[in-house]
Design an enzyme around this catalytic site. Structure first.
Site, PDB file in Angstrom:
ATOM      1  N   GLY A  10       0.859  -1.175   0.177  1.00 42.54           N
ATOM      2  CA  GLY A  10      -0.025   0.074  -0.034  1.00 42.54           C
ATOM      3  C   GLY A  10       0.881   1.236   0.067  1.00 42.54           C
ATOM      4  O   GLY A  10       1.889   1.439  -0.603  1.00 42.54           O
ATOM      5  N   ILE A  11       0.219   2.239   0.859  1.00 39.30           N
ATOM      6  CA  ILE A  11       1.061   3.612   0.881  1.00 39.30           C
ATOM      7  C   ILE A  11       2.522   3.463   1.099  1.00 39.30           C
ATOM      8  O   ILE A  11       3.308   4.046   0.773  1.00 39.30           O
ATOM      9  CB  ILE A  11       0.310   4.572   1.770  1.00 39.30           C
ATOM     10  CG1 ILE A  11      -1.193   4.773   1.121  1.00 39.30           C
ATOM     11  CG2 ILE A  11       1.144   5.679   2.025  1.00 39.30           C
ATOM     12  CD1 ILE A  11      -2.172   5.573   1.982  1.00 39.30           C
ATOM     13  N   SER A 134      -5.934   9.484   9.008  1.00 33.32           N
ATOM     14  CA  SER A 134      -7.208   9.413   7.885  1.00 33.32           C
ATOM     15  C   SER A 134      -8.101  10.473   7.855  1.00 33.32           C
ATOM     16  O   SER A 134      -8.084  11.382   9.033  1.00 33.32           O
ATOM     17  CB  SER A 134      -7.791   7.976   8.476  1.00 33.32           C
ATOM     18  OG  SER A 134      -9.057   7.923   7.797  1.00 33.32           O
ATOM     19  N   TYR A 147     -12.532   3.382  15.057  1.00 30.92           N
ATOM     20  CA  TYR A 147     -11.458   3.758  14.193  1.00 30.92           C
ATOM     21  C   TYR A 147     -11.211   5.227  13.906  1.00 30.92           C
ATOM     22  O   TYR A 147     -10.083   5.663  13.923  1.00 30.92           O
ATOM     23  CB  TYR A 147     -11.759   3.331  12.553  1.00 30.92           C
ATOM     24  CG  TYR A 147     -10.928   3.675  11.622  1.00 30.92           C
ATOM     25  CD1 TYR A 147      -9.596   2.848  11.406  1.00 30.92           C
ATOM     26  CD2 TYR A 147     -11.081   4.636  10.554  1.00 30.92           C
ATOM     27  CE1 TYR A 147      -8.540   3.404  10.405  1.00 30.92           C
ATOM     28  CE2 TYR A 147     -10.075   5.103   9.512  1.00 30.92           C
ATOM     29  CZ  TYR A 147      -9.368   4.447   9.688  1.00 30.92           C
ATOM     30  OH  TYR A 147      -8.173   4.762   8.443  1.00 30.92           O
TER      31      TYR A 147
END
Length: 242
Positions: A10-11, A134, A147
């Site tokens: 991923g990132i 996020s 989250y």
């Protein structure tokens, strides 16, 4: 020379590729040895080099293992990217003590305690720490209260750490939206919805690509951004601008 947790996919992997390409020695951290092996293959053609560290940074033992690997021979590091984390949708009424603890350990404990552990390794030449949060840290969303709380904690930790560590260390935070990574693909499969429906909420009309976030990671880490610390940056296709 630096460390990227969650660096095997991923990132994190996309950022490692850019840094290795430009000559850095990057320690990529993850728990899956097979993913680590594959990541090293993907990172084998840059000017720099990559070293895989198998460790679980949600534990203090894992954090110490990373420090021992990256600091071997009294080596110093110039950057840390706290990219490891998890996403789990869970209705508020379904949250348990166990699910809460897992989320907080994976997303918050790992960031705080690896940052603390790495301080002993940081160079004196404008080192940089970058935390990955996020868009959920900046606005509410359905079905992911814990989250969002965990990523909100990462944002608050970033601001406080930037004050505590100035002027020696710069500490910043990126808040990506949905990005085309294995984590998001798993989210789509488990949620039973499509990438098209996910993309429909973004003003740019699509979700992001790992390389787009990685580019910003590299820019923030650069000493050319020496006046930036305590910053919370959105890389979210305009999502939080609405």
């Amino acid at each position: 020379r630096g460390i990227i947790t969650g660096g095997t996919s991923g990132i994190g992997l996309a950022a490692a590729k850019m840094l290795v390409r430009d000559g850095a020695h990057v320690f990529i951290v993850g728990r899956d040895a097979e993913k680590g092996k594959a990541a090293l293959t993907a990172l084998s053609d840059g000017k720099g080099k990559a070293t895989y560290v198998e460790a679980d940074v949600s534990t203090l033992e894992g954090c110490q293992k990373v420090v021992e690997a990256a600091g071997e021979g009294n080596a110093k590091v110039d950057f840390l990217v706290n990219c490891a984390g998890m996403y789990q949708e869970e209705a508020l009424q379904d949250i348990t003590e166990a699910s809460y603890s897992k989320m907080m350990d994976e997303n918050v404990k790992s960031t705080i305690f690896l940052t603390k552990a790495v301080l002993s390794l940081l160079s004196d030449d404008s080192p940089s720490i970058l935390n990955i949060a996020s868009d959920a840290a900046l606005e509410g969303n359905y079905g992911c209260a814990v989250y969002a709380a965990s990523k909100g904690a990462v944002v608050a930790f970033t601001r406080s750490a930037a004050l505590d560590l100035s002027p020696w260390v710069r500490v910043n935070c990126l808040c990506p939206g949905d990005v085309n990574t294995p984590l998001v693909k798993k989210q789509l499969e488990e949620g039973g919805y499509t990438v098209e429906s996910m993309a429909s909420i973004y003003p740019v009309g699509r979700i992001g690509e790992p390389e787009e976030v990685a580019h910003v990671i590299c820019a923030v880490l650069s000493p050319l951004n020496g006046f930036m610390t305590g910053a919370i940056l959105s890389v979210d296709g305009g999502l939080t601008a609405k």
